[in-house]
Design a protein around this motif. Structure first.
Motif, PDB file in Angstrom:
ATOM      1  N   ARG A  35       0.848  -1.189   0.000  1.00  0.00           N
ATOM      2  CA  ARG A  35       0.000   0.000   0.000  1.00  0.00           C
ATOM      3  C   ARG A  35       0.879   1.233   0.000  1.00  0.00           C
ATOM      4  O   ARG A  35       1.983   1.242   0.529  1.00  0.00           O
ATOM      5  N   LEU A  36       0.412   2.289  -0.603  1.00  0.00           N
ATOM      6  CA  LEU A  36       1.168   3.516  -0.754  1.00  0.00           C
ATOM      7  C   LEU A  36       0.892   4.438   0.425  1.00  0.00           C
ATOM      8  O   LEU A  36      -0.261   4.688   0.781  1.00  0.00           O
ATOM      9  N   ILE A  37       1.960   4.959   1.028  1.00  0.00           N
ATOM     10  CA  ILE A  37       1.859   5.882   2.151  1.00  0.00           C
ATOM     11  C   ILE A  37       2.607   7.151   1.771  1.00  0.00           C
ATOM     12  O   ILE A  37       3.775   7.097   1.399  1.00  0.00           O
ATOM     13  N   CYS A  38       1.931   8.292   1.881  1.00  0.00           N
ATOM     14  CA  CYS A  38       2.552   9.581   1.574  1.00  0.00           C
ATOM     15  C   CYS A  38       2.762  10.356   2.872  1.00  0.00           C
ATOM     16  O   CYS A  38       1.870  10.413   3.716  1.00  0.00           O
ATOM     17  N   ARG A  53       6.696  12.768   0.149  1.00  0.00           N
ATOM     18  CA  ARG A  53       7.302  11.515  -0.295  1.00  0.00           C
ATOM     19  C   ARG A  53       6.278  10.409  -0.198  1.00  0.00           C
ATOM     20  O   ARG A  53       5.653  10.222   0.843  1.00  0.00           O
ATOM     21  N   CYS A  54       6.132   9.673  -1.268  1.00  0.00           N
ATOM     22  CA  CYS A  54       5.205   8.547  -1.309  1.00  0.00           C
ATOM     23  C   CYS A  54       6.000   7.270  -1.556  1.00  0.00           C
ATOM     24  O   CYS A  54       6.678   7.147  -2.574  1.00  0.00           O
ATOM     25  N   LEU A  55       5.927   6.350  -0.601  1.00  0.00           N
ATOM     26  CA  LEU A  55       6.586   5.054  -0.696  1.00  0.00           C
ATOM     27  C   LEU A  55       5.603   3.983  -0.246  1.00  0.00           C
ATOM     28  O   LEU A  55       4.615   4.273   0.417  1.00  0.00           O
ATOM     29  N   GLN A  59       8.776  -0.190   1.791  1.00  0.00           N
ATOM     30  CA  GLN A  59       9.894   0.734   1.595  1.00  0.00           C
ATOM     31  C   GLN A  59      10.099   1.622   2.820  1.00  0.00           C
ATOM     32  O   GLN A  59      11.237   1.898   3.206  1.00  0.00           O
ATOM     33  N   TRP A  60       9.012   2.087   3.443  1.00  0.00           N
ATOM     34  CA  TRP A  60       9.131   2.890   4.665  1.00  0.00           C
ATOM     35  C   TRP A  60       9.779   2.064   5.770  1.00  0.00           C
ATOM     36  O   TRP A  60      10.639   2.559   6.503  1.00  0.00           O
ATOM     37  N   ASP A  61       9.383   0.790   5.897  1.00  0.00           N
ATOM     38  CA  ASP A  61       9.971  -0.082   6.919  1.00  0.00           C
ATOM     39  C   ASP A  61      11.461  -0.289   6.676  1.00  0.00           C
ATOM     40  O   ASP A  61      12.261  -0.256   7.609  1.00  0.00           O
ATOM     41  N   GLU A  62      11.827  -0.508   5.423  1.00  0.00           N
ATOM     42  CA  GLU A  62      13.234  -0.709   5.083  1.00  0.00           C
ATOM     43  C   GLU A  62      14.042   0.559   5.360  1.00  0.00           C
ATOM     44  O   GLU A  62      15.154   0.489   5.897  1.00  0.00           O
ATOM     45  N   GLN A  67      18.003   3.509   8.689  1.00  0.00           N
ATOM     46  CA  GLN A  67      18.340   4.652   9.542  1.00  0.00           C
ATOM     47  C   GLN A  67      18.706   4.200  10.949  1.00  0.00           C
ATOM     48  O   GLN A  67      19.642   4.722  11.559  1.00  0.00           O
ATOM     49  N   ARG A  68      17.972   3.227  11.466  1.00  0.00           N
ATOM     50  CA  ARG A  68      18.260   2.715  12.806  1.00  0.00           C
ATOM     51  C   ARG A  68      19.636   2.061  12.846  1.00  0.00           C
ATOM     52  O   ARG A  68      20.394   2.210  13.810  1.00  0.00           O
ATOM     53  N   THR A  69      20.009   1.337  11.786  1.00  0.00           N
ATOM     54  CA  THR A  69      21.320   0.704  11.702  1.00  0.00           C
ATOM     55  C   THR A  69      22.420   1.754  11.696  1.00  0.00           C
ATOM     56  O   THR A  69      23.435   1.609  12.382  1.00  0.00           O
TER      57      THR A  69
END
Length: 82
Positions: A35-38, A53-55, A59-62, A67-69
Motif C-alpha cells: 500500500r502507498l503511504i505519503c 514523499r510517497c513510498l 519501503q518505509w519499513d526498510e 536509519q536505525r542501523t
C-alpha cells in the motif's frame, strides 16, 4: 412524524454499517506491504517548504531499519573512540 423518525433511524443505521464496512476493509489494507503511504517532510534550511514523499509500506519499513542501523553504528563507534 413517526414515518420521518423511522426514515431517520434507518438512514443512520445504514450509514453506520457502511462506515463499519469501510473501516474493516481499511484494517485489512493496513497490513498490506504494497500500500502507498505519503508523508510530508520538512526541507532543511527552510521554515515553510515541505516535500511530499510517497513510498510503499515495505519501503518505509526498510528505510526505518536502515536509519536505525546507521544510528546504532554511529553510537557504537562513538563509544569506541572515547
Amino acid at each position: 412524524m413517526k414515518s420521518l423518525l423511522s426514515v431517520a433511524l434507518i438512514a443512520s443505521f445504514s450509514l453506520s454499517s457502511a462506515a463499519f464496512a469501510a473501516e474493516s476493509s481499511t484494517k485489512k489494507d493496513k497490513k498490506d506491504p504494497d500500500r502507498l503511504i505519503c508523508r510530508s517532510e520538512d526541507v532543511l534550511g527552510s521554515r515553510l517548504a515541505k516535500n511530499k514523499r510517497c513510498l510503499t509500506a515495505a519501503q518505509w519499513d526498510e528505510e526505518r531499519r536502515a536509519q536505525r542501523t546507521l544510528i546504532d553504528r554511529a553510537q557504537a563507534n562513538n563509544y569506541k573512540n572515547n
